[in-house]
Design an enzyme around this catalytic site. Structure first.
Site, short mmCIF file in Angstrom:
data_model
loop_
_atom_site.label_atom_id
_atom_site.label_comp_id
_atom_site.label_asym_id
_atom_site.label_seq_id
_atom_site.Cartn_x
_atom_site.Cartn_y
_atom_site.Cartn_z
N ASP A 7 0.86 -1.19 0.00
CA ASP A 7 0.00 0.00 0.00
C ASP A 7 0.89 1.23 0.00
O ASP A 7 2.07 1.15 0.37
CB ASP A 7 -0.92 0.01 1.23
CG ASP A 7 -1.93 1.16 1.16
OD1 ASP A 7 -2.42 1.46 0.06
OD2 ASP A 7 -2.20 1.78 2.20
N SER A 8 0.30 2.36 -0.38
CA SER A 8 1.06 3.61 -0.35
C SER A 8 1.40 4.02 1.08
O SER A 8 2.32 4.79 1.30
CB SER A 8 0.26 4.71 -1.03
OG SER A 8 -1.00 4.84 -0.40
N CYS A 70 -3.40 -1.13 -2.48
CA CYS A 70 -3.67 0.29 -2.75
C CYS A 70 -4.56 0.41 -4.00
O CYS A 70 -4.17 -0.05 -5.08
CB CYS A 70 -2.35 1.01 -2.96
SG CYS A 70 -2.52 2.75 -3.31
N GLU A 154 -4.71 10.32 7.98
CA GLU A 154 -3.27 10.26 8.30
C GLU A 154 -2.95 11.12 9.52
O GLU A 154 -2.06 10.80 10.29
CB GLU A 154 -2.44 10.74 7.10
CG GLU A 154 -2.37 9.74 5.97
CD GLU A 154 -1.56 8.49 6.31
OE1 GLU A 154 -0.52 8.62 6.96
OE2 GLU A 154 -2.02 7.40 5.94
N CYS A 182 -10.70 3.00 -1.44
CA CYS A 182 -9.39 3.45 -0.98
C CYS A 182 -9.10 2.72 0.33
O CYS A 182 -10.01 2.54 1.16
CB CYS A 182 -9.41 4.96 -0.74
SG CYS A 182 -7.91 5.61 0.01
N HIS A 184 -7.78 3.55 2.98
CA HIS A 184 -8.02 4.30 4.22
C HIS A 184 -9.50 4.36 4.60
O HIS A 184 -9.83 4.57 5.76
CB HIS A 184 -7.53 5.74 4.06
CG HIS A 184 -6.04 5.89 4.09
ND1 HIS A 184 -5.23 5.28 3.17
CD2 HIS A 184 -5.23 6.57 4.92
CE1 HIS A 184 -3.97 5.60 3.43
NE2 HIS A 184 -3.95 6.37 4.50
N1 DGL Z 1 -3.80 3.76 -0.38
C1 DGL Z 1 -4.41 4.62 -1.35
C2 DGL Z 1 -5.60 3.92 -2.03
O1 DGL Z 1 -6.04 2.85 -1.64
C3 DGL Z 1 -4.81 5.98 -0.83
C4 DGL Z 1 -3.78 6.78 -0.10
C5 DGL Z 1 -2.88 7.64 -0.98
O2 DGL Z 1 -3.35 8.64 -1.56
O3 DGL Z 1 -1.71 7.30 -1.05
O4 DGL Z 1 -6.10 4.44 -3.00
#
Ligand code: DGL
Length: 263
Positions: A7-8, A70, A154, A182, A184
Site C-alpha cells: 500500500d502507499s 492500494c 493520516e 481506498c 483508508h
Molecule cells: N492507499 C491509497 C488507495 O487505496 C490511498 C492513499 C494515498 O493517496 O496514497 O487508494
C-alpha cells in the site's frame, strides 16, 4: 514463498488484517511506501514508478504472491505490471489488485446504481466505472473524488473525517451500493453507514480475506508454493512514531520497521 501486501501507506494494514484473520497460517510481508504517501494526488507516471519499485522490493523479500492493496496503485499500475513487467522480469510471481474483487462484491446484491468514492487518481482512471460496466452495462455509476479523507485520517483527525463524510454523503442518497475505493476509507465506514442507512456500503476490510481464500482455493498451484509459519513482517519506507501508533491500533504486538530499498 510469502504473501506480499503493498500500500502507499498504512491504510493497507486494514486489508492485511482481513487476510491474516481469514488465513493466519501463511507468512506475510507488508510494505507501506510512507515516504511517498499520498499517491492519490501524484501523476500516473510517478504512481507507476513507485508501484514497480514496491513490487520489485516485495519480490526481493521472497514474496511469490503480491497483492496491491492500494486502490490508486491498482488503478494506475496493475495492468502494466501484470501484462509487461511480470512476464518479462518475474514470470513465476503472481500480482493481484483490489478493484475486481471489490466490484464483484458491490454487485452481489443486484445494485442498479453504484457510487464510488476514491482518491483523485483512482477516479481519474475510471477503473471502477469500467469494471462495473463490464459486468453490467446497464448500471448507473457515480464516481466522486474525495482527496481530503486520506489527509484527515493520516493526521488521526476523525472529527474532520466525519464532517467530510457528512459533506459528501448527499451525493449518494440515491445509489444502491457505495464502494469505498481506498484503503483508508474502511476506517470511515461507520460514518458512511450512519449518513446513508439505506445504502449498502462496500468496505474492503470486510471481504478481501474471503476473496484471497477463494483465490487460493482455485489456484492450488500457487497455494502450494506459499510458506506457512505464521510470520508477519510490516515494513515501511519511512518510519515515525505516529505510524507505529497507527499500526499498533490494528496489530498491537507487531513493530513496523523502516527499510532501505534500492529501486
Ligand atoms: N492507499 C491509497 C488507495 O487505496 C490511498 C492513499 C494515498 O493517496 O496514497 O487508494
Amino acid at each position: 514463498m510469502r504473501i506480499g501486501v503493498f500500500d502507499s501507506g498504512l491504510g493497507g494494514l486494514v486489508i492485511t488484517k482481513s487476510f491474516i484473520e481469514t488465513l493466519p497460517e501463511y507468512d506475510y510481508v507488508y510494505y507501506g511506501d510512507t515516504a511517498n504517501l499520498p499517491y492519490g494526488e501524484k501523476s500516473s507516471a510517478q504512481i507507476l514508478s513507485y508501484t514497480i519499485d514496491a513490487v520489485k522490493f516485495l519480490i526481493s523479500q521472497k514474496c511469490g504472491l503480491i497483492i496491491i492493496a492500494c486502490n490508486t496503485a491498482t488503478s494506475i499500475a496493475l495492468r502494466y505490471i501484470q501484462q509487461r513487467f511480470i512476464p518479462e522480469f518475474a514470470p513465476d510471481i503472481k500480482v493481484l489488485g483490489v478493484v475486481i474483487p471489490t466490484v464483484e462484491t458491490a454487485l452481489l446484491s443486484g445494485a442498479k446504481k453504484v457510487g464510488v468514492v476514491a482518491t483523485g487518481a483512482t477516479i481519474r482512471s475510471h477503473i471502477y466505472k469500467q469494471e462495473l460496466l463490464k459486468i453490467n452495462p446497464d448500471l448507473e455509476v457515480k464516481e466522486v473524488a474525495t482527496p481530503e479523507f486520506v489527509q484527515a485520517i493520516e493526521k488521526d483527525d476523525f472529527c474532520r473525517a466525519e464532517q467530510l463524510v457528512k459533506s459528501y454523503a448527499p451525493n449518494f442518497t440515491d445509489v444502491d451500493s457505495l464502494i469505498l475505493g481506498c484503503t483508508h476509507y474502511p476506517l470511515l465506514k461507520n460514518y458512511f453507514r450512519q449518513e446513508l442507512p439505506d445504502v449498502e456500503v462496500v468496505s474492503q476490510d470486510e471481504f478481501m480475506g474471503a476473496k484471497l481464500a477463494n483465490y487460493l482455493d482455485r489456484h492450488i498451484e500457487i497455494d502450494i508454493t506459499l510458506s506457512r509459519e505464521r510470520s508477519y513482517r510490516f515494513l515501511v519506507s519511512k518510519w515515525n512514531e505516529h505510524y507505529q501508533n497507527v499500526a499498533n491500533k490494528l496489530f498491537p504486538d507487531i513493530p513496523i520497521e523502516e527499510t532501505k530499498k534500492n529501486g
